[in-house]
Design an enzyme around this catalytic site. Structure first.
Site, PDB file in Angstrom:
ATOM      1  N   ASP A  83       2.892  -0.258  -0.659  1.00  0.00           N
ATOM      2  CA  ASP A  83       1.486   0.057  -0.869  1.00  0.00           C
ATOM      3  C   ASP A  83       0.766   0.038   0.473  1.00  0.00           C
ATOM      4  O   ASP A  83       1.118  -0.717   1.373  1.00  0.00           O
ATOM      5  CB  ASP A  83       0.855  -0.952  -1.839  1.00  0.00           C
ATOM      6  N   ASN A  93       6.338 -11.261   0.442  1.00  0.00           N
ATOM      7  CA  ASN A  93       6.190 -11.745   1.812  1.00  0.00           C
ATOM      8  C   ASN A  93       7.500 -12.134   2.495  1.00  0.00           C
ATOM      9  O   ASN A  93       7.518 -12.344   3.703  1.00  0.00           O
ATOM     10  CB  ASN A  93       5.240 -12.952   1.844  1.00  0.00           C
ATOM     11  N   HIS A 108       0.544  -3.783  -5.675  1.00  0.00           N
ATOM     12  CA  HIS A 108       1.512  -4.288  -4.693  1.00  0.00           C
ATOM     13  C   HIS A 108       2.940  -3.890  -5.069  1.00  0.00           C
ATOM     14  O   HIS A 108       3.833  -3.948  -4.217  1.00  0.00           O
ATOM     15  CB  HIS A 108       1.411  -5.816  -4.649  1.00  0.00           C
ATOM     16  N   ASN A 165       2.406  -8.223   4.814  1.00  0.00           N
ATOM     17  CA  ASN A 165       3.395  -9.283   5.021  1.00  0.00           C
ATOM     18  C   ASN A 165       4.817  -8.872   4.667  1.00  0.00           C
ATOM     19  O   ASN A 165       5.777  -9.396   5.228  1.00  0.00           O
ATOM     20  CB  ASN A 165       2.993 -10.535   4.250  1.00  0.00           C
TER      21      ASN A 165
END
Length: 194
Positions: free
Chosen positions: A95, A70, A19, A116
């Site tokens: 990613d 997020n 991530h 997100n």
């Protein structure tokens, strides 16, 4: 000025996560082009400087939001508002589950596909921005996605990750020139996917 964003999560425990490949891309760019030092601003870590391109010097602000993945859009919007940066001059590296590991695609606009960080950025930026999609592959089971993206890159994945990040950094002036096709081609050429 160009705003270059990397999506990721703050803190050492997330540093090697799939991530966080957006943060990794910005670190490679900052090192290659001697941008910085990193400073705390806009709810993030920023590094700025000038990159020489075929069209002359271009001013760049790198941003690693520290809001957690997020909520990245809050940080991106704050920096964009401060410098009055148009969405067309914003590039977000992130990613991408829907691309095979090591693949890279540049795109402008589009949906968030469940990402997100992109959802948050789209909610805070009115207009289409560029996205540098760095393929991490899909674990094969949607129930495993969270563990996959929050898992560290393996040693084997490092064999394609290092060359890909280096290729992004080396091709970087092309994106600042607005030459998106040449940027995509050069990254693909310099770092062929595994």
């Amino acid at each position: 000025m160009h705003l270059i964003v990397g999506l990721g999560n703050p803190g050492g425990k997330y540093a090697g996560n799939r991530h966080n490949v957006g943060f990794m891309a910005l670190d490679a760019i900052a090192e290659d082009w001697r941008l910085g030092p990193w400073k705390s601003r806009f709810q993030g870590q920023t590094a700025e400087g000038v990159v020489e391109t075929g069209q002359g010097p271009k001013k760049v602000l790198l941003l690693k939001p520290q809001t957690y993945y997020n909520e990245a859009g809050r940080s991106v919007a704050e920096a964009a508002r401060f410098y009055k940066i148009d969405p067309a001059d914003i590039l977000v590296f992130h990613d991408e589950l829907d691309l095979a590991p090591g693949k890279f695609r540049l795109k402008t606009g589009g949906g968030h596909a469940g990402n997100n960080g992109l959802r948050s950025t789209k909610a805070h930026i009115a207009g289409d921005f560029k996205r540098g999609r760095i393929g991490i592959g899909h674990p094969g089971d949607k129930n495993q996605v969270t563990n996959w993206v929050l898992g560290d890159f393996s040693k084997a994945e490092g064999e394609w990750l290092g060359p890909l990040l280096d290729a992004i950094a080396r091709a970087f002036p092309l994106i600042l020139e607005g030459n998106e096709d040449a940027f995509q081609t050069k990254v693909t050429h310099l770092a062929p996917a595994p």
